[in-house]
Design a protein around this motif. Sequence first.
Motif, PDB file in Angstrom:
ATOM      1  N   ILE A   1      -0.427  -4.146   0.886  1.00 45.17           N
ATOM      2  CA  ILE A   1      -1.787  -4.106   1.414  1.00 45.17           C
ATOM      3  C   ILE A   1      -1.846  -3.200   2.631  1.00 45.17           C
ATOM      4  CG2 ILE A   1      -3.581  -5.518   2.514  1.00 45.17           C
ATOM      5  CD1 ILE A   1      -2.610  -7.846   0.737  1.00 45.17           C
ATOM      6  N   LYS A   2      -2.911  -2.426   2.719  1.00 47.01           N
ATOM      7  CA  LYS A   2      -3.090  -1.484   3.817  1.00 47.01           C
ATOM      8  C   LYS A   2      -3.382  -2.216   5.124  1.00 47.01           C
ATOM      9  CE  LYS A   2      -5.912   2.503   5.174  1.00 47.01           C
ATOM     10  NZ  LYS A   2      -7.063   3.357   4.803  1.00 47.01           N
ATOM     11  N   SER A   3      -2.701  -1.809   6.184  1.00 50.53           N
ATOM     12  CA  SER A   3      -3.024  -2.352   7.505  1.00 50.53           C
ATOM     13  C   SER A   3      -4.292  -1.681   8.022  1.00 50.53           C
ATOM     14  CB  SER A   3      -1.864  -2.090   8.482  1.00 50.53           C
ATOM     15  OG  SER A   3      -2.239  -2.435   9.787  1.00 50.53           O
ATOM     16  N   MET A   4      -5.222  -2.500   8.499  1.00 56.31           N
ATOM     17  CA  MET A   4      -6.499  -1.958   8.962  1.00 56.31           C
ATOM     18  C   MET A   4      -6.522  -1.801  10.493  1.00 56.31           C
ATOM     19  SD  MET A   4      -7.878  -1.848   5.976  1.00 56.31           S
ATOM     20  CE  MET A   4      -9.653  -1.678   6.097  1.00 56.31           C
ATOM     21  N   LYS A   5      -5.356  -1.917  11.133  1.00 50.57           N
ATOM     22  CA  LYS A   5      -5.303  -1.913  12.598  1.00 50.57           C
ATOM     23  C   LYS A   5      -5.931  -0.665  13.209  1.00 50.57           C
ATOM     24  CE  LYS A   5      -1.342  -4.931  13.440  1.00 50.57           C
ATOM     25  NZ  LYS A   5       0.037  -5.021  13.918  1.00 50.57           N
TER      26      LYS A   5
ATOM     27  N   VAL B   1      11.454  -9.631  -0.828  1.00 51.75           N
ATOM     28  CA  VAL B   1      10.257  -9.291  -0.047  1.00 51.75           C
ATOM     29  C   VAL B   1      10.637  -8.964   1.399  1.00 51.75           C
ATOM     30  CG1 VAL B   1       8.135 -10.258   0.942  1.00 51.75           C
ATOM     31  CG2 VAL B   1       8.622 -10.535  -1.494  1.00 51.75           C
ATOM     32  N   LYS B   2      11.575  -9.713   1.966  1.00 54.59           N
ATOM     33  CA  LYS B   2      12.012  -9.455   3.339  1.00 54.59           C
ATOM     34  C   LYS B   2      12.650  -8.067   3.456  1.00 54.59           C
ATOM     35  CE  LYS B   2      12.624 -14.286   4.741  1.00 54.59           C
ATOM     36  NZ  LYS B   2      13.590 -15.354   5.080  1.00 54.59           N
ATOM     37  N   LYS B   3      13.376  -7.649   2.406  1.00 51.92           N
ATOM     38  CA  LYS B   3      13.974  -6.309   2.417  1.00 51.92           C
ATOM     39  C   LYS B   3      12.887  -5.233   2.357  1.00 51.92           C
ATOM     40  CE  LYS B   3      17.608  -3.491   0.361  1.00 51.92           C
ATOM     41  NZ  LYS B   3      16.899  -2.232   0.655  1.00 51.92           N
ATOM     42  N   ILE B   4      11.882  -5.464   1.521  1.00 51.20           N
ATOM     43  CA  ILE B   4      10.760  -4.522   1.434  1.00 51.20           C
ATOM     44  C   ILE B   4      10.057  -4.420   2.783  1.00 51.20           C
ATOM     45  CG2 ILE B   4       8.459  -4.181   0.416  1.00 51.20           C
ATOM     46  CD1 ILE B   4       9.605  -5.389  -2.189  1.00 51.20           C
ATOM     47  N   GLN B   5       9.913  -5.563   3.449  1.00 52.31           N
ATOM     48  CA  GLN B   5       9.248  -5.581   4.754  1.00 52.31           C
ATOM     49  C   GLN B   5       9.982  -4.688   5.753  1.00 52.31           C
ATOM     50  OE1 GLN B   5       8.923  -9.496   6.539  1.00 52.31           O
ATOM     51  NE2 GLN B   5       7.409  -8.804   8.043  1.00 52.31           N
ATOM     52  N   ILE B   6      11.310  -4.742   5.723  1.00 52.71           N
ATOM     53  CA  ILE B   6      12.116  -3.912   6.626  1.00 52.71           C
ATOM     54  C   ILE B   6      12.040  -2.447   6.216  1.00 52.71           C
ATOM     55  CG2 ILE B   6      14.473  -3.401   7.371  1.00 52.71           C
ATOM     56  CD1 ILE B   6      15.025  -6.456   7.086  1.00 52.71           C
TER      57      ILE B   6
ATOM     58  N   MET C   1       4.268 -10.141   6.546  1.00 57.10           N
ATOM     59  CA  MET C   1       4.804 -10.357   5.198  1.00 57.10           C
ATOM     60  C   MET C   1       3.704 -10.674   4.179  1.00 57.10           C
ATOM     61  SD  MET C   1       7.674 -13.052   3.824  1.00 57.10           S
ATOM     62  CE  MET C   1       8.920 -12.613   5.024  1.00 57.10           C
ATOM     63  N   ASN C   2       2.570 -11.220   4.647  1.00 54.52           N
ATOM     64  CA  ASN C   2       1.476 -11.519   3.731  1.00 54.52           C
ATOM     65  C   ASN C   2       0.853 -10.262   3.134  1.00 54.52           C
ATOM     66  OD1 ASN C   2       1.570 -14.353   3.987  1.00 54.52           O
ATOM     67  ND2 ASN C   2       0.446 -14.251   5.923  1.00 54.52           N
TER      68      ASN C   2
END
Length: 373
Positions: free
Chosen positions: A366-370, A294-299, A306-307
């Motif tokens: 999940i899509k960021s809604m920022k 998951v950490k690799k996907i995050q990068i 990460m959530n």
Amino acid sequence: MPIKQNFTIAPMGSYPPEDVTFLLKDLSGVMQEQGTEDREEAIQSGVHYSEMLPIEYKPTSEYMAVYQKALQEYAEKVAVAIGVVAQEILLKKGKNLILVSLARAGTPIGILIKRYLLLAHNLDVPHYSVSIIRGKGIDEQAIHYIKQNHPDRHIQFIDGWTGKGAISRELTKACQKMNDQYGYDLDDSLAVLADPGYCSEIYGTREDYLIPSACLNSTVSGLVSRTVHNKAYISEQDFHGAKYYRHLEEEDVSNEFIATIVKEFPAVERNIQTHLEQIRSQHTAPNWSGLACVKKIQIDFSIDDMNHIKPGVGETTRVLLRRVPWKILVKNRNDKRLKHIILLAEDRGVPIEEYQEMSYTCCGLIKSMKEKL
């Protein structure tokens, strides 16, 4: 030790009472659901996810056909995994045990383990379903109730599957807190049907495959909503809350799912023993490799939180059912275990991208809604 209390248990859910007791406050008719986009914006602006409920996805006939086919294909596999987990629990905890499933994905798994123990060992053990919430911990009132009514029994916590291990870590933290504060002896081990995240000691398999009950929400979990902890509805003396979706009774397949798996038990007993021996001979301690993935996907996908990464078939299904997905990563687009994922993603217009550098079958982002805030 906590002060003894007189708890009120409200009947909830569509399961027979002998299968499970939900230690939840019934919020039916009190709390309203929110639309997915509104809820996602609220979560990403700081409102805790447990303070709201999503609108429950009502499966289409096409999607129910996918579920039924998955149930037909994987019933035997699920039955074997249930038997393996039940035998491991029995070996670890002995007969004087009590099953405590984590609502709601853990509930049908807990019922099946209870049914297996009764069928294979003539052992009828109590089974409760309680709430645990990421960032808030386990429902302490529910644990007090269990300890008050079954002081000498050994609790075994149960869930459906692991993703990146967030609930496992939450359970460990909660058990340590209650043990320190109340002198309990809670064991934080979490027994799961599938452990693709490599973060549980007791598991039926570590393969990331489609557990049919992950296809649906309340309609395969006793018509109970996901759990709620909102101080507008829940006092310190209350159990965590949930709604009972009576309006979905015609779509309810909760008991059909249980009956289908239970019917497989006698025929797979030899397979259970073979698989049990194999798991014991090849058993490795949790190494949390799923979290590293998951950490690799995050990068690789430049994801701030990460959530927003939900790995595994079960978690990806839930992203598509109750969150606002950005995209779905699949290891192999032609993997037959992903039929329902592909169907849901296409139905919602969510892009699918092949990403082979992961241990999971798929992953929901999940899509960021920022940009909308």
